[in-house]
Design a protein around this motif. Structure first.
Motif, short mmCIF file in Angstrom:
data_model
loop_
_atom_site.label_atom_id
_atom_site.label_comp_id
_atom_site.label_asym_id
_atom_site.label_seq_id
_atom_site.Cartn_x
_atom_site.Cartn_y
_atom_site.Cartn_z
N GLY A 82 1.22 1.86 -0.38
CA GLY A 82 1.06 0.89 -1.18
C GLY A 82 0.36 -0.59 -0.64
O GLY A 82 0.38 -1.76 -1.07
N THR A 83 -0.23 -0.26 0.56
CA THR A 83 -0.85 -1.24 1.52
C THR A 83 -2.12 -1.75 0.71
O THR A 83 -2.96 -0.80 0.54
N SER A 84 -2.47 -3.06 0.81
CA SER A 84 -3.81 -3.32 -0.19
C SER A 84 -4.73 -2.99 1.03
O SER A 84 -4.78 -3.09 2.08
N TRP A 85 -6.05 -2.82 0.37
CA TRP A 85 -7.10 -2.62 1.11
C TRP A 85 -7.33 -3.94 2.22
O TRP A 85 -7.95 -3.73 3.42
N GLN A 86 -7.17 -5.13 1.78
CA GLN A 86 -7.45 -6.18 2.45
C GLN A 86 -6.67 -6.07 3.57
O GLN A 86 -7.05 -7.02 4.63
#
Length: 199
Positions: A82-86
């Motif tokens: 669930g970690t965002s790419w940013q």
């Protein structure tokens, strides 16, 4: 490899020591980043490599095993689910290596994790995913720690298997045909039968 003169005893210095292990016939490797897409790339790499090696009959199992080992590696060393790419600050690396031997092919997955794979005792693991799949499809598997991280491996036999899981090998005619069986002697067989009945 030559035996050094000071340790060879009475042997000449150029005596050859026989190899203790079989040498691999083929090898291929690819470096991946520890992201969820790595498992799909590992499948493509395994499929392409096994096609070039002519070992397509183990391709489905080897693809599945390699993908699961890579998925376990991503879970241990990649960004949290669930970690965002940013928000990704560092990306771990994974190396997938196929090594072809005469009777089996080994897939190795190396990562930066610091714990070995462990199959929980008496755990009911599903055979269609994760470590349960690896345990069900590989002939042998394991892991070890190195100075740079962990190496997970699984070994699959290179011969085909029957529906019951037994090896299917191409029959080869023997260079020495068997001698024909002697003709049966009905009188001898009857005497043996009578002797058995009289006991």
């Amino acid at each position: 490899m030559s035996v050094p003169a000071q340790t060879a005893g009475d042997l000449p210095a150029d005596v050859k020591v026989p190899g203790m292990r079989e040498q691999p016939r083929f090898s291929a490797a690819i470096d991946l980043v520890a992201l969820p897409t790595a498992a799909k790339v590992a499948r493509l790499f395994v499929a392409d490599t096994l096609r070039r090696w002519g070992a397509m009959f183990i391709e489905p199992d080897m693809e599945a095993v390699a993908a699961e080992l890579v998925a376990l590696s991503v879970k241990a060393t990649g960004p949290a689910e669930g970690t965002s790419w940013q928000d990704i600050r560092t990306i771990g690396t994974i190396r997938v290596c196929l090594v072809g031997w005469r009777r089996h092919i080994v897939v190795e997955v190396s990562d930066e994790h610091d714990q070995e794979l462990v199959l929980p005792e008496e755990a009911e693991l599903p055979h269609d995913s994760g470590l349960g799949l690896v345990d069900a499809r590989a002939d042998r598997w394991g892991s070890c720690l190195t100075y740079s991280g962990r190496v997970m491996w699984a070994e699959l036999a290179v011969y085909e298997r029957t529906g019951a899981g037994l090896p299917r090998r191409n029959p080869k005619p023997t260079p020495h045909p068997r001698a024909p069986l002697p003709t049966q002697d009905p009188d001898l067989l009857q005497r043996v039968l009578n002797g058995l009945k009289n006991k």
